[in-house]
Motif scaffolding. Structure first.
Motif, mmCIF file in Angstrom:
data_model
loop_
_atom_site.group_PDB
_atom_site.id
_atom_site.type_symbol
_atom_site.label_atom_id
_atom_site.label_comp_id
_atom_site.label_asym_id
_atom_site.label_seq_id
_atom_site.Cartn_x
_atom_site.Cartn_y
_atom_site.Cartn_z
ATOM 1 N N GLN A 72 42.789 93.875 34.076
ATOM 2 C CA GLN A 72 41.845 92.816 33.734
ATOM 3 C C GLN A 72 42.071 91.639 34.673
ATOM 4 O O GLN A 72 43.189 91.233 34.926
ATOM 5 N N VAL A 73 40.976 91.134 35.221
ATOM 6 C CA VAL A 73 41.046 89.973 36.109
ATOM 7 C C VAL A 73 40.568 88.766 35.320
ATOM 8 O O VAL A 73 39.459 88.772 34.788
ATOM 9 N N ARG A 74 41.433 87.753 35.262
ATOM 10 C CA ARG A 74 41.047 86.560 34.507
ATOM 11 C C ARG A 74 40.214 85.629 35.384
ATOM 12 O O ARG A 74 40.290 85.701 36.614
ATOM 13 N N PRO A 75 39.430 84.743 34.783
ATOM 14 C CA PRO A 75 38.585 83.872 35.590
ATOM 15 C C PRO A 75 39.421 82.886 36.409
ATOM 16 O O PRO A 75 40.578 82.638 36.086
ATOM 17 N N LEU A 78 42.528 80.305 35.549
ATOM 18 C CA LEU A 78 43.411 80.852 34.526
ATOM 19 C C LEU A 78 44.328 81.852 35.228
ATOM 20 O O LEU A 78 43.993 83.014 35.383
ATOM 21 N N GLY A 79 45.455 81.351 35.692
ATOM 22 C CA GLY A 79 46.354 82.225 36.432
ATOM 23 C C GLY A 79 45.852 82.425 37.860
ATOM 24 O O GLY A 79 44.798 81.913 38.240
ATOM 25 N N GLY A 80 46.591 83.176 38.635
ATOM 26 C CA GLY A 80 46.253 83.324 40.047
ATOM 27 C C GLY A 80 45.546 84.627 40.369
ATOM 28 O O GLY A 80 45.605 85.098 41.501
ATOM 29 N N TRP A 86 42.819 90.084 43.385
ATOM 30 C CA TRP A 86 42.739 91.233 42.473
ATOM 31 C C TRP A 86 41.313 91.464 41.979
ATOM 32 O O TRP A 86 40.980 92.541 41.511
ATOM 33 N N SER A 95 36.770 89.908 35.013
ATOM 34 C CA SER A 95 36.403 91.178 34.367
ATOM 35 C C SER A 95 35.583 90.866 33.123
ATOM 36 O O SER A 95 35.835 89.879 32.439
ATOM 37 N N VAL A 96 34.607 91.709 32.838
ATOM 38 C CA VAL A 96 33.797 91.519 31.633
ATOM 39 C C VAL A 96 33.817 92.797 30.808
ATOM 40 O O VAL A 96 34.224 93.862 31.289
ATOM 41 N N GLY B 343 47.372 80.737 30.726
ATOM 42 C CA GLY B 343 47.218 80.991 32.158
ATOM 43 C C GLY B 343 48.566 81.140 32.844
ATOM 44 O O GLY B 343 48.725 81.890 33.796
ATOM 45 N N ASN B 419 51.327 82.690 39.665
ATOM 46 C CA ASN B 419 50.083 81.949 39.861
ATOM 47 C C ASN B 419 49.984 81.339 41.258
ATOM 48 O O ASN B 419 48.946 80.808 41.629
#
Lengths: 232, 484
Positions: A72-75, A78-80, A86, A95-96, B343, B419
């Protein structure tokens, strides 16, 4: 006063509330999703995986790959995930839910001991690389903590004059005359991995649109193909 | 009985009550089956857990052995802990408390034995299945369809005995613990059957599977285990303090908070689901803060009345420790929910660390304390030697603290570098190794603690059986003597 019925009804109410919110309502909202026709290419997304890839999903599941790899790829923000390349959609699109329509088991994963595999099929297309990596990860990524999956391969010594099988892994210079053959499970797993991609331009995951509008020409409408990440 | 805690039973020996504690305990002896198998699975689970973490010390160790590879031994360990230890041990405590507080004998002992048998068949089939590659792919619900079926029927059988015992109580008005007991008895079969049906029998599609898995995991850890742990805490803490609970209304507030808000948490921000789902989940987590603080205040205000210098039994060290861990573990779970923190911490080692603190540090330790108390009443033997008690406590409590601190620190550090996209991913992985290896020390200590727990339970039961057998033989020898 007998308080038993009160506790029972209260518990029932609380259970029903959480059940309606997290089981029934999401099913109503996304339970009937279907493939999406991408007008630019005329293709349907997501694509139903081929038979071998489908078998590979079972190998992925049986060996618990999802305990170390997420899918899952976060928007962006929100994280890297996006910055690490990725994601495969243009811009900051994550990812949706529709991406997982054809997964027999949705294995989003909860830890990143290894990299995210949402788009591994786009980042690394070489089947032999994947097989070699499964057989001995540290040979391709020195220092990797991924355990080798040698039990998905068979190893035997070639008799003098015997030809190497076309399926065999590239010969290890340290062990000449030894042939390593991937099992059906290993081949299926690699078919699954190389088939993984979430790059469809969807209504809920549109092509990234950069403001100002004047500059957003054709480039914005067409999904940008991600640069292949270095092999790890 | 020479244990210092035996005076604690005084509150139960009510002259007006037609039934004594000893009679209730004698009727509850079938529960020892659940306790012994739970202790055994706890050890099996922790050994499998150690095997799985060996991967981080020597990745190539199990390259040729599929069953011991990380992807199989890790879920086997987790499921052995959850379904081998946590649920049956919780049931044993719930049933015993239902009898003790309701001042009634255990009703439906054959149901307990039947349920125990089915449950353990299910766990054995499930754990062996995972090691052979029969994994459903849903975290915390990895057992195959057949194994889960055994579990569900087994649970219903045991819980039915619990409900019957609960209904036979002498008073209509409920003690605080009884609220938690009744809710817990019903909570598990609902969440387990829902997720079992929707994931394995008529599987829903796509990410709905993940939503249901998150919902189940959260309900098992943050509701069911909390209900059972607090049922025991609200029963034992006033006993230890020799004083009534600080505030009953506050305790009831804790109850409603757990079942109304605790059951909404657990779905991380940024998940590929409609955005309202993680948002509602975060809201639920934040609403539960007041309940967590109320629980902490209520129990610690009561605990501080306990005599600090008195000699303490094993349960009097384990339960207060677990009670102190609860607010820490629960609040960390809440704080990890909002998008900003998620996050950083989601997908890192922080979350397993927090989870271990909740399910082992709080739930596991409170349960072990309660079980020690229970076993010493159901199979009366002398308290263990102080050295044994010390090692047991250091193993369990020290182990979980080291494990938690190592992985939590490692997780925060990991989140920071993960991150930062300029740091190659392999360097992120290498950076966590030191912390993971440190956590293995905690795991070793926990294995020691778990082994001593098993030893104590088994020795108590074996000695009790021996004594009972001898008295039985002596009674039956008399007529033979007459005949001679």
């Amino acid at each position: 006063m007998n308080q038993g019925p009160l506790v029972f009804v209260g518990t029932f109410f609380a259970l029903a509330a959480t059940w309606f919110t997290f089981v029934l309502e999401p099913s109503q909202q996304i339970g009937n999703q279907s493939q999406f026709l991408i007008e630019d290419s005329g293709q349907l997304f997501p694509v139903k995986p081929a038979g071998l890839a489908h078998q590979g999903e079972a190998v992925y599941r049986a060996n618990g790959c999802f305990y170390c790899h997420t899918m899952q790829v976060r928007p962006q923000g929100l994280g890297g995930d996006v910055a690490r390349g990725w994601g495969a959609r243009s811009g900051p699109v994550q990812s949706v839910s529709r991406d997982y329509l054809f997964a027999e088991t949705t294995m989003l994963g909860s830890q990143r001991v290894g990299p995210d595999l949402t788009n591994i099929g786009l980042r690394q297309t070489n089947l032999v690389w994947h097989l070699q990596h499964l057989y001995d990860p540290s040979s391709l990524a020195p220092g990797s903590t991924m355990p080798p999956y040698r039990f998905l391969f068979t190893k035997h010594t070639l008799k003098p004059g015997q030809k190497r099988s076309p399926d065999a892994l590239p010969e290890d210079p340290k062990a000449p005359g030894v042939e390593v053959l991937p099992s059906d499970d290993a081949k299926a797993l690699v078919a699954y991995l190389t088939g993984l991609h979430s790059d469809g331009v969807l209504y809920e995951a549109p092509a990234f649109y950069v403001k100002p509008v004047a500059k957003a020409d054709k480039k914005a409408a067409v999904p940008v193909t991600p640069a292949p990440a270095p092999a790890k | 009985m020479s244990s210092p805690s035996c005076q604690l039973d005084a509150s139960c020996a009510d002259a007006s009550a037609p039934i004594t504690c000893a009679e209730i305990d004698a009727s509850s002896r079938p529960l020892l089956l659940l306790v012994v198998s739970a202790a055994l699975w706890l050890v099996v689970g922790s050994i499998l857990g150690l095997i799985s973490s060996l991967t981080f010390h020597a990745p190539k160790m199990f390259a040729d052995c599929a069953a011991m590879s990380f992807g199989r031994s890790h879920p086997a360990a987790n499921n052995a802990f959850l379904y081998g230890f946590a649920v049956p041990a919780g049931l044993a405590v719930l049933l015993w408390l239902a009898g003790r507080i309701g001042r009634t004998k255990l009703i439906g002992a054959p149901l307990v034995v039947l349920g125990w048998l089915l449950w353990n068949i299910g766990v054995t089939v499930g754990v062996l299945g995972i090691l052979q590659g029969e994994n459903t792919g849903h975290e915390w619900l990895e057992f195959s369809r057949s194994a889960s079926g055994f579990l569900l029927i087994g649970y219903v059988a045991v819980a039915l005995a619990g409900v019957l015992t609960f209904r036979a109580r002498k008073e209509g008005k409920l003690e605080l613990s009884q609220w938690f007991i009744l809710a817990a008895l019903f909570w598990f079969p609902w969440i387990y059957s829902t997720s079992h049906l929707l994931l394995l029998i008529w599987p829903v599609r796509g990410v709905l599977q993940s939503v249901i898995t998150w919902w189940y995991v959260n309900n098992l850890a943050n509701v069911w285990m909390v209900l059972v742990g607090l049922a025991a805490a609200f029963y034992f803490v006033p006993k230890f303090a020799k004083a009534p609970l600080h505030s009953r209304p506050m305790g009831l507030f804790s109850f409603w908070s757990v079942i109304l808000f605790g059951s909404w948490a657990g779905i991380p921000a940024g998940a590929p689901v409609p955005a309202w789902i993680p948002a509602v989940s975060t809201l639920g987590a934040f609403l539960s803060i007041a309940g967590i603080l109320a629980t902490w205040l209520n129990l610690s205000k009561t605990l501080c009345l306990a005599d600090r210098h008195a000699q303490r039994s094993l349960s009097e060290t384990f339960i207060p420790f677990g009670v102190k861990v609860f607010p820490v573990a629960a609040l960390l779970g809440v704080l990890a929910q909002p998008a900003g923190v998620s996050g950083l911490l989601n997908f890192t080692w922080f979350l397993p660390a927090q989870q271990q603190l909740l399910v082992y540090g709080f739930y596991g330790l409170v349960l072990m304390g309660a079980l020690h108390f229970m076993v010493s009443r159901l199979a009366p033997v002398a308290d263990p030697k102080p050295m044994f008690a010390f090692l047991h406590f250091i193993g369990c409590a020290g182990g979980v603290v080291i494990f938690f601190l190592a992985l939590a620190c490692g997780g925060v550090a990991q989140g920071g570098v993960m991150n930062d996209s300029t740091v190659p991913f392999l360097n992120v992985v290498k950076g966590t190794l030191m912390w993971i290896r440190l956590s293995s020390l905690g795991e070793l200590l926990m294995i020691l603690g778990n082994l001593l727990f098993l030893l104590n339970v088994v020795l108590a039961v074996v000695r009790f059986l021996k004594v009972s057998m001898e008295s039985f033989m002596a009674e039956n020898a008399k007529p033979a003597g007459v005949r001679a």
